[in-house]
Design a protein around this motif. Sequence first.
Motif, PDB file in Angstrom:
ATOM      1  N   ILE A  85       0.859  -1.183   0.000  1.00 29.39           N
ATOM      2  CA  ILE A  85       0.000   0.000   0.000  1.00 29.39           C
ATOM      3  C   ILE A  85       0.899   1.238   0.000  1.00 29.39           C
ATOM      4  O   ILE A  85       1.673   1.438   0.936  1.00 29.39           O
ATOM      5  N   PRO A  86       0.841   2.070  -1.049  1.00 29.15           N
ATOM      6  CA  PRO A  86       1.682   3.269  -1.068  1.00 29.15           C
ATOM      7  C   PRO A  86       1.239   4.279  -0.016  1.00 29.15           C
ATOM      8  O   PRO A  86       0.045   4.433   0.247  1.00 29.15           O
ATOM      9  N   LEU A  87       2.206   4.941   0.584  1.00 27.63           N
ATOM     10  CA  LEU A  87       1.956   5.970   1.585  1.00 27.63           C
ATOM     11  C   LEU A  87       2.407   7.307   1.012  1.00 27.63           C
ATOM     12  O   LEU A  87       3.548   7.448   0.569  1.00 27.63           O
ATOM     13  N   TYR A  88       1.509   8.309   1.048  1.00 26.27           N
ATOM     14  CA  TYR A  88       1.743   9.586   0.380  1.00 26.27           C
ATOM     15  C   TYR A  88       1.989  10.706   1.388  1.00 26.27           C
ATOM     16  O   TYR A  88       1.572  10.641   2.552  1.00 26.27           O
ATOM     17  N   ASP A  89       2.642  11.772   0.897  1.00 27.03           N
ATOM     18  CA  ASP A  89       2.681  13.008   1.669  1.00 27.03           C
ATOM     19  C   ASP A  89       1.474  13.849   1.284  1.00 27.03           C
ATOM     20  O   ASP A  89       0.600  13.405   0.517  1.00 27.03           O
ATOM     21  N   LEU A  90       1.401  15.082   1.766  1.00 29.01           N
ATOM     22  CA  LEU A  90       0.231  15.925   1.509  1.00 29.01           C
ATOM     23  C   LEU A  90       0.182  16.446   0.078  1.00 29.01           C
ATOM     24  O   LEU A  90      -0.839  16.994  -0.349  1.00 29.01           O
ATOM     25  N   GLU A  91       1.292  16.298  -0.654  1.00 28.56           N
ATOM     26  CA  GLU A  91       1.322  16.718  -2.056  1.00 28.56           C
ATOM     27  C   GLU A  91       1.176  15.538  -3.001  1.00 28.56           C
ATOM     28  O   GLU A  91       1.466  15.632  -4.184  1.00 28.56           O
ATOM     29  N   VAL A 189     -10.109  14.913  10.541  1.00 27.14           N
ATOM     30  CA  VAL A 189      -9.135  15.910  11.012  1.00 27.14           C
ATOM     31  C   VAL A 189      -8.816  16.903   9.897  1.00 27.14           C
ATOM     32  O   VAL A 189      -7.772  17.543   9.893  1.00 27.14           O
ATOM     33  N   THR A 190      -9.745  17.046   8.948  1.00 22.11           N
ATOM     34  CA  THR A 190      -9.508  17.894   7.779  1.00 22.11           C
ATOM     35  C   THR A 190      -9.153  19.323   8.171  1.00 22.11           C
ATOM     36  O   THR A 190      -8.166  19.889   7.675  1.00 22.11           O
ATOM     37  N   GLU A 191      -9.947  19.915   9.030  1.00 21.09           N
ATOM     38  CA  GLU A 191      -9.715  21.310   9.406  1.00 21.09           C
ATOM     39  C   GLU A 191      -8.341  21.488  10.040  1.00 21.09           C
ATOM     40  O   GLU A 191      -7.608  22.434   9.723  1.00 21.09           O
ATOM     41  N   ALA A 192      -7.985  20.576  10.914  1.00 21.16           N
ATOM     42  CA  ALA A 192      -6.698  20.669  11.592  1.00 21.16           C
ATOM     43  C   ALA A 192      -5.537  20.511  10.616  1.00 21.16           C
ATOM     44  O   ALA A 192      -4.534  21.216  10.705  1.00 21.16           O
ATOM     45  N   VAL A 193      -5.657  19.567   9.673  1.00 23.03           N
ATOM     46  CA  VAL A 193      -4.600  19.361   8.690  1.00 23.03           C
ATOM     47  C   VAL A 193      -4.434  20.601   7.829  1.00 23.03           C
ATOM     48  O   VAL A 193      -3.306  21.050   7.557  1.00 23.03           O
ATOM     49  N   MET A 194      -5.536  21.179   7.382  1.00 22.13           N
ATOM     50  CA  MET A 194      -5.460  22.371   6.534  1.00 22.13           C
ATOM     51  C   MET A 194      -4.822  23.538   7.281  1.00 22.13           C
ATOM     52  O   MET A 194      -4.023  24.295   6.722  1.00 22.13           O
ATOM     53  N   GLU A 195      -5.154  23.672   8.560  1.00 26.70           N
ATOM     54  CA  GLU A 195      -4.599  24.774   9.344  1.00 26.70           C
ATOM     55  C   GLU A 195      -3.097  24.638   9.535  1.00 26.70           C
ATOM     56  O   GLU A 195      -2.378  25.633   9.630  1.00 26.70           O
ATOM     57  N   GLN A 196      -2.617  23.405   9.586  1.00 26.66           N
ATOM     58  CA  GLN A 196      -1.200  23.189   9.872  1.00 26.66           C
ATOM     59  C   GLN A 196      -0.463  22.553   8.694  1.00 26.66           C
ATOM     60  O   GLN A 196       0.597  21.936   8.864  1.00 26.66           O
ATOM     61  N   LYS A 197      -0.986  22.741   7.500  1.00 23.25           N
ATOM     62  CA  LYS A 197      -0.401  22.094   6.328  1.00 23.25           C
ATOM     63  C   LYS A 197       1.043  22.529   6.098  1.00 23.25           C
ATOM     64  O   LYS A 197       1.914  21.707   5.782  1.00 23.25           O
ATOM     65  N   GLU A 198       1.321  23.798   6.270  1.00 25.15           N
ATOM     66  CA  GLU A 198       2.687  24.285   6.057  1.00 25.15           C
ATOM     67  C   GLU A 198       3.652  23.632   7.049  1.00 25.15           C
ATOM     68  O   GLU A 198       4.760  23.228   6.685  1.00 25.15           O
ATOM     69  N   GLN A 199       3.226  23.523   8.288  1.00 27.58           N
ATOM     70  CA  GLN A 199       4.066  22.894   9.316  1.00 27.58           C
ATOM     71  C   GLN A 199       4.292  21.427   9.002  1.00 27.58           C
ATOM     72  O   GLN A 199       5.405  20.902   9.162  1.00 27.58           O
ATOM     73  N   LEU A 200       3.254  20.744   8.535  1.00 25.97           N
ATOM     74  CA  LEU A 200       3.382  19.330   8.208  1.00 25.97           C
ATOM     75  C   LEU A 200       4.301  19.120   7.019  1.00 25.97           C
ATOM     76  O   LEU A 200       5.089  18.163   6.983  1.00 25.97           O
ATOM     77  N   GLU A 201       4.216  20.000   6.021  1.00 23.58           N
ATOM     78  CA  GLU A 201       5.088  19.883   4.860  1.00 23.58           C
ATOM     79  C   GLU A 201       6.547  20.069   5.259  1.00 23.58           C
ATOM     80  O   GLU A 201       7.449  19.419   4.718  1.00 23.58           O
ATOM     81  N   GLN A 202       6.789  20.958   6.234  1.00 24.79           N
ATOM     82  CA  GLN A 202       8.142  21.125   6.745  1.00 24.79           C
ATOM     83  C   GLN A 202       8.612  19.846   7.420  1.00 24.79           C
ATOM     84  O   GLN A 202       9.779  19.450   7.318  1.00 24.79           O
ATOM     85  N   GLN A 203       7.697  19.164   8.086  1.00 23.66           N
ATOM     86  CA  GLN A 203       8.050  17.916   8.746  1.00 23.66           C
ATOM     87  C   GLN A 203       8.475  16.871   7.726  1.00 23.66           C
ATOM     88  O   GLN A 203       9.406  16.098   7.970  1.00 23.66           O
TER      89      GLN A 203
END
Length: 450
Positions: A85-91, A189-203
């Motif tokens: 099963i492939p695992l993706y990032d937010l992009e 957790v859609t709202e939370a992910v969208m709010e912190q998307k930049e932080q997650l991408e940095q991770q």
Amino acid sequence: MYFFKKATAGLALSLLILSPNVSVIHAESMDNISLQTNEEGFVDPLTSVLSTEEIIQIADMHINGYLQDDWQTKGLSITPSTNQIPLYDLEQNIIAYMVPLLSNKQEIGYISIGALRDSYDAYDIFIDDSVVQSIRNQLSPSLSIASFDKDSSSKLVFVPPMTYMIQTGQHQEEQYLQLEDDFESVKDVTEAVMEQKEQLEQQYQELQTEQNKQRMQRILNETTAEKSFMVAAVTKEDYALTVEASQGRFVPVETSAGIYSYGGNQGWWSATAPTKNTRGCAPVAAANITNYLAKITNPSAYRNLYSGTTTSKTDFLAHMNLMYNYISPGPFGETSVQHFTSMVEKYAKDKNVILTGVTDNSTFTLDNTAAYIKKGLGLNSPVATLNLSKFNDYEYEWHWMTITKYYRDVNDNRWIAVSTWGERRSINYRTHFNEITRFKSLGGGFMYFK
């Protein structure tokens, strides 16, 4: 040892952008690790992706190392499935694969293998006969969630070291559902992910380092047939509680007829005490430790720490409640290793037991923390660990767990087994250590007692 602050599982994503106002002893910085960047100065998630053969190669290495010696899988003939099963990032870039593990052609669990040449080689292992199928069921287009776009394909999004979310839809219609610990239920957790998307991408970017790149290349070189004659890089280490060595379950509470947990579960509070459910990971760790010391480590010295029957859920839940009253977690949970330690010591004193948390002021490094864990397990004393990485309300971040095993194979791959939410999970120790040090100003760490 190693005082660090953390809170609990189950907090709202948006809360974790706040830093608790607590004093901490800082973890060692990871600032000396350089990231691999493209011409624009950003990390390229597609720098280089491992081939299918290399993914299997790495999975085989861990099968022939950790899994070959671990009590859950020892004696089994295990092979990695090609039905991954492939695992993706937010992009929507592939960053890892969930590789099902097969024994006699039946799935017994999974191992998540990194797909990038400059990231981690593996993240976590979960041994459970039904877990992979449960994940596939959640990814099915027939998933019964009212707001889902049934015509869009679902993807499994991964936020290391152990967060799995289902992503569906596109652009403004994206939705993210976090897989709960049992992998059979989800939470929006859609709202939370969208709010912190930049932080997650940095991770995600922080996964890609020169250090990881060199390590990945060494692993691939050492696991090829041509390199099979190479001398072991390090001596194998296998430190575990005595119940692990005898293939027993850690703090086995009977949750239903013939079914036993692996330690306490704060989810047992969900129906009757939701506040305890969201703040209760530290009291559960304390309940695990005091029970084990009383029943297994040294009953003659520690018996007063737990007077009930371990397998009785009623008795153990009463003990969890007692430890909750002592620790009394705040709105962010228990965020201090020092306070956690002092409250366990106070409880022991009230029970006329001499018990002291073991401290160590060595520099907070991978090897030093591993040495501390080994000392605790060598005394047959479970090791509490607090991770204050601030991603979301995921159980394994901003969370206390109980370490029951430390393993290092001859290729210097390191794993810990932990009790969390009543289950046994195996985590790449490098990823766990780096998550603790990621937000070093918040703290985190380890503690055992003797």
